[in-house]
Design a protein around this motif. Structure first.
Motif, PDB file in Angstrom:
ATOM      1  N   VAL A   1      17.288   9.751  -2.298  1.00 13.46           N
ATOM      2  CA  VAL A   1      18.241   9.003  -3.113  1.00 13.46           C
ATOM      3  C   VAL A   1      17.496   8.321  -4.252  1.00 13.46           C
ATOM      4  CG1 VAL A   1      19.799   7.018  -3.104  1.00 13.46           C
ATOM      5  CG2 VAL A   1      19.817   8.640  -1.186  1.00 13.46           C
ATOM      6  N   ALA A   2      16.440   7.607  -3.887  1.00 16.42           N
ATOM      7  CA  ALA A   2      15.657   6.867  -4.878  1.00 16.42           C
ATOM      8  C   ALA A   2      14.274   6.579  -4.302  1.00 16.42           C
ATOM      9  CB  ALA A   2      16.348   5.556  -5.249  1.00 16.42           C
ATOM     10  N   GLY A   3      13.318   6.375  -5.196  1.00 17.88           N
ATOM     11  CA  GLY A   3      11.967   6.031  -4.769  1.00 17.88           C
ATOM     12  C   GLY A   3      11.373   4.994  -5.705  1.00 17.88           C
ATOM     13  N   ILE A   4      10.378   4.281  -5.194  1.00 16.00           N
ATOM     14  CA  ILE A   4       9.745   3.236  -5.993  1.00 16.00           C
ATOM     15  C   ILE A   4       8.261   3.217  -5.672  1.00 16.00           C
ATOM     16  CG2 ILE A   4      10.225   1.406  -4.296  1.00 16.00           C
ATOM     17  CD1 ILE A   4      10.805  -0.429  -6.754  1.00 16.00           C
ATOM     18  N   SER A   5       7.453   3.031  -6.695  1.00 20.58           N
ATOM     19  CA  SER A   5       6.003   3.044  -6.539  1.00 20.58           C
ATOM     20  C   SER A   5       5.518   1.796  -5.804  1.00 20.58           C
ATOM     21  CB  SER A   5       5.343   3.140  -7.909  1.00 20.58           C
ATOM     22  OG  SER A   5       5.719   2.039  -8.713  1.00 20.58           O
ATOM     23  N   ARG A   6       4.242   1.789  -5.481  1.00 23.73           N
ATOM     24  CA  ARG A   6       3.666   0.693  -4.699  1.00 23.73           C
ATOM     25  C   ARG A   6       3.927  -0.677  -5.326  1.00 23.73           C
ATOM     26  NH1 ARG A   6      -2.333   3.359  -4.001  1.00 23.73           N
ATOM     27  NH2 ARG A   6      -1.819   4.904  -2.397  1.00 23.73           N
ATOM     28  N   GLY A   7       3.695  -0.753  -6.619  1.00 23.36           N
ATOM     29  CA  GLY A   7       3.855  -2.035  -7.303  1.00 23.36           C
ATOM     30  C   GLY A   7       5.248  -2.288  -7.833  1.00 23.36           C
ATOM     31  N   GLY A   8       6.093  -1.274  -7.752  1.00 24.52           N
ATOM     32  CA  GLY A   8       7.471  -1.421  -8.211  1.00 24.52           C
ATOM     33  C   GLY A   8       7.690  -1.075  -9.675  1.00 24.52           C
ATOM     34  N   GLY A   9       6.617  -0.679 -10.366  1.00 25.93           N
ATOM     35  CA  GLY A   9       6.753  -0.432 -11.792  1.00 25.93           C
ATOM     36  C   GLY A   9       7.361   0.914 -12.157  1.00 25.93           C
TER      37      GLY A   9
ATOM     38  N   ALA B   1       8.235   5.212   4.116  1.00 25.04           N
ATOM     39  CA  ALA B   1       7.025   4.728   3.462  1.00 25.04           C
ATOM     40  C   ALA B   1       6.027   5.868   3.324  1.00 25.04           C
ATOM     41  CB  ALA B   1       6.409   3.588   4.269  1.00 25.04           C
ATOM     42  N   SER B   2       5.440   5.956   2.140  1.00 28.88           N
ATOM     43  CA  SER B   2       4.458   6.999   1.852  1.00 28.88           C
ATOM     44  C   SER B   2       3.164   6.375   1.355  1.00 28.88           C
ATOM     45  CB  SER B   2       5.005   7.957   0.796  1.00 28.88           C
ATOM     46  OG  SER B   2       3.999   8.850   0.380  1.00 28.88           O
ATOM     47  N   LEU B   3       2.036   6.945   1.783  1.00 30.37           N
ATOM     48  CA  LEU B   3       0.745   6.469   1.305  1.00 30.37           C
ATOM     49  C   LEU B   3       0.461   6.893  -0.127  1.00 30.37           C
ATOM     50  CD1 LEU B   3      -1.352   6.993   4.547  1.00 30.37           C
ATOM     51  CD2 LEU B   3      -0.919   4.809   3.408  1.00 30.37           C
ATOM     52  N   ALA B   4       1.312   7.727  -0.705  1.00 27.60           N
ATOM     53  CA  ALA B   4       1.154   8.100  -2.104  1.00 27.60           C
ATOM     54  C   ALA B   4       1.413   6.894  -2.997  1.00 27.60           C
ATOM     55  CB  ALA B   4       2.120   9.222  -2.454  1.00 27.60           C
ATOM     56  N   ALA B   5       0.814   6.908  -4.183  1.00 30.42           N
ATOM     57  CA  ALA B   5       1.034   5.806  -5.123  1.00 30.42           C
ATOM     58  C   ALA B   5       2.451   5.835  -5.693  1.00 30.42           C
ATOM     59  CB  ALA B   5       0.013   5.870  -6.251  1.00 30.42           C
ATOM     60  N   MET B   6       2.932   7.048  -5.963  1.00 29.58           N
ATOM     61  CA  MET B   6       4.285   7.235  -6.483  1.00 29.58           C
ATOM     62  C   MET B   6       5.148   7.822  -5.371  1.00 29.58           C
ATOM     63  SD  MET B   6       3.752   6.297  -9.598  1.00 29.58           S
ATOM     64  CE  MET B   6       5.122   6.915 -10.553  1.00 29.58           C
ATOM     65  N   ALA B   7       6.413   7.456  -5.352  1.00 29.85           N
ATOM     66  CA  ALA B   7       7.300   7.907  -4.279  1.00 29.85           C
ATOM     67  C   ALA B   7       7.539   9.411  -4.364  1.00 29.85           C
ATOM     68  CB  ALA B   7       8.616   7.158  -4.361  1.00 29.85           C
TER      69      ALA B   7
ATOM     70  N   ASP C   1      10.407  -6.164  -3.013  1.00 33.20           N
ATOM     71  CA  ASP C   1       9.800  -7.478  -3.077  1.00 33.20           C
ATOM     72  C   ASP C   1       8.598  -7.436  -2.141  1.00 33.20           C
ATOM     73  OD1 ASP C   1       9.023 -10.139  -2.867  1.00 33.20           O
ATOM     74  OD2 ASP C   1      11.069 -10.898  -2.883  1.00 33.20           O
ATOM     75  N   ASN C   2       7.425  -7.247  -2.691  1.00 32.26           N
ATOM     76  CA  ASN C   2       6.241  -7.095  -1.847  1.00 32.26           C
ATOM     77  C   ASN C   2       5.891  -8.389  -1.111  1.00 32.26           C
ATOM     78  OD1 ASN C   2       6.011  -4.408  -2.463  1.00 32.26           O
ATOM     79  ND2 ASN C   2       4.360  -4.676  -3.949  1.00 32.26           N
ATOM     80  N   ALA C   3       6.298  -9.525  -1.650  1.00 29.21           N
ATOM     81  CA  ALA C   3       6.043 -10.786  -0.964  1.00 29.21           C
ATOM     82  C   ALA C   3       6.884 -10.907   0.310  1.00 29.21           C
ATOM     83  CB  ALA C   3       6.330 -11.958  -1.889  1.00 29.21           C
ATOM     84  N   LYS C   4       8.039 -10.219   0.315  1.00 27.42           N
ATOM     85  CA  LYS C   4       8.935 -10.261   1.473  1.00 27.42           C
ATOM     86  C   LYS C   4       8.868  -8.978   2.300  1.00 27.42           C
ATOM     87  CE  LYS C   4      12.273 -13.450  -0.588  1.00 27.42           C
ATOM     88  NZ  LYS C   4      13.702 -13.670  -0.950  1.00 27.42           N
ATOM     89  N   ASN C   5       7.982  -8.063   1.900  1.00 24.24           N
ATOM     90  CA  ASN C   5       7.853  -6.794   2.627  1.00 24.24           C
ATOM     91  C   ASN C   5       9.192  -6.080   2.766  1.00 24.24           C
ATOM     92  OD1 ASN C   5       5.177  -7.448   2.909  1.00 24.24           O
ATOM     93  ND2 ASN C   5       5.174  -7.544   5.133  1.00 24.24           N
TER      94      ASN C   5
ATOM     95  N   SER D   1       0.812  -1.210   0.000  1.00 24.03           N
ATOM     96  CA  SER D   1       0.000   0.000   0.000  1.00 24.03           C
ATOM     97  C   SER D   1       0.845   1.259   0.000  1.00 24.03           C
ATOM     98  CB  SER D   1      -0.918   0.026   1.234  1.00 24.03           C
ATOM     99  OG  SER D   1      -1.800  -1.073   1.250  1.00 24.03           O
ATOM    100  N   TYR D   2       2.153   1.103   0.116  1.00 31.62           N
ATOM    101  CA  TYR D   2       3.041   2.245   0.294  1.00 31.62           C
ATOM    102  C   TYR D   2       4.050   2.350  -0.839  1.00 31.62           C
ATOM    103  CZ  TYR D   2       1.283   2.310   5.056  1.00 31.62           C
ATOM    104  OH  TYR D   2       0.476   2.374   6.160  1.00 31.62           O
ATOM    105  N   ALA D   3       4.227   3.556  -1.333  1.00 26.45           N
ATOM    106  CA  ALA D   3       5.421   3.860  -2.106  1.00 26.45           C
ATOM    107  C   ALA D   3       6.579   3.971  -1.118  1.00 26.45           C
ATOM    108  CB  ALA D   3       5.249   5.165  -2.864  1.00 26.45           C
ATOM    109  N   MET D   4       7.756   3.618  -1.567  1.00 27.54           N
ATOM    110  CA  MET D   4       8.916   3.589  -0.679  1.00 27.54           C
ATOM    111  C   MET D   4      10.024   4.485  -1.212  1.00 27.54           C
ATOM    112  SD  MET D   4       7.944   1.591   1.723  1.00 27.54           S
ATOM    113  CE  MET D   4       9.508   1.387   2.593  1.00 27.54           C
ATOM    114  N   GLY D   5      10.740   5.075  -0.295  1.00 25.83           N
ATOM    115  CA  GLY D   5      11.864   5.923  -0.682  1.00 25.83           C
ATOM    116  C   GLY D   5      13.083   5.629   0.166  1.00 25.83           C
TER     117      GLY D   5
END
Length: 124
Positions: free
Chosen positions: A48-56, A98-104, A73-77, A31-35
């Motif tokens: 430094v870098a960010g990644i969207s919720r699904g990693g795409g 962790a951000s509740l936004a879809a994009m980091a 790796d969303n399966a490994k959190n 549910s979280y974009a990560m940075g």
């Protein structure tokens, strides 16, 4: 509530590599974009870098493109930061967030949860 725990920091010689990991627990990780951010002594915390919720979708600070790679790796959190060709200028405390936004977001103020940080020191 999300708890984030970074690992993988340490001391490395210039030109070396490190892989940081950030393990999340609590609410659904996907549910979280990560940075990944870093903060050197006396300086502001910067993305430094960010990644969207699904990693795409990923984002990198311009100066780091080609050397750093973010993945999740969303399966490994877990979110990762592969850092190559490190230089002393990369020395900093590295934080995942962790951000509740879809994009980091680029702005650290838009992140909801933070890890405690892991020190990366690059010797010349």
């Amino acid at each position: 509530q999300v708890q984030l725990i970074e690992s993988g920091g340490g001391l490395v010689q210039a030109g070396g590599s490190l892989r940081l990991s950030c393990a999340a627990s609590g609410r659904a990780f996907s549910s979280y974009a990560m940075g990944w951010f870093r903060q050197a002594p006396g300086k502001d915390r910067k993305i430094v870098a960010g990644i969207s919720r699904g990693g795409g979708s990923t984002y990198y600070a311009d100066s780091l493109k080609g050397r750093f790679t973010i993945s999740r790796d969303n399966a490994k959190n877990t979110v990762y930061l592969q850092m190559n060709s490190l230089s002393p200028e990369d020395t900093a405390v590295y934080y995942c967030a962790a951000s509740l936004a879809a994009m980091a977001p680029v702005n650290p103020g838009q992140y909801n949860y933070w890890g405690q940080g892991t020190q990366v020191t690059v010797s010349s």
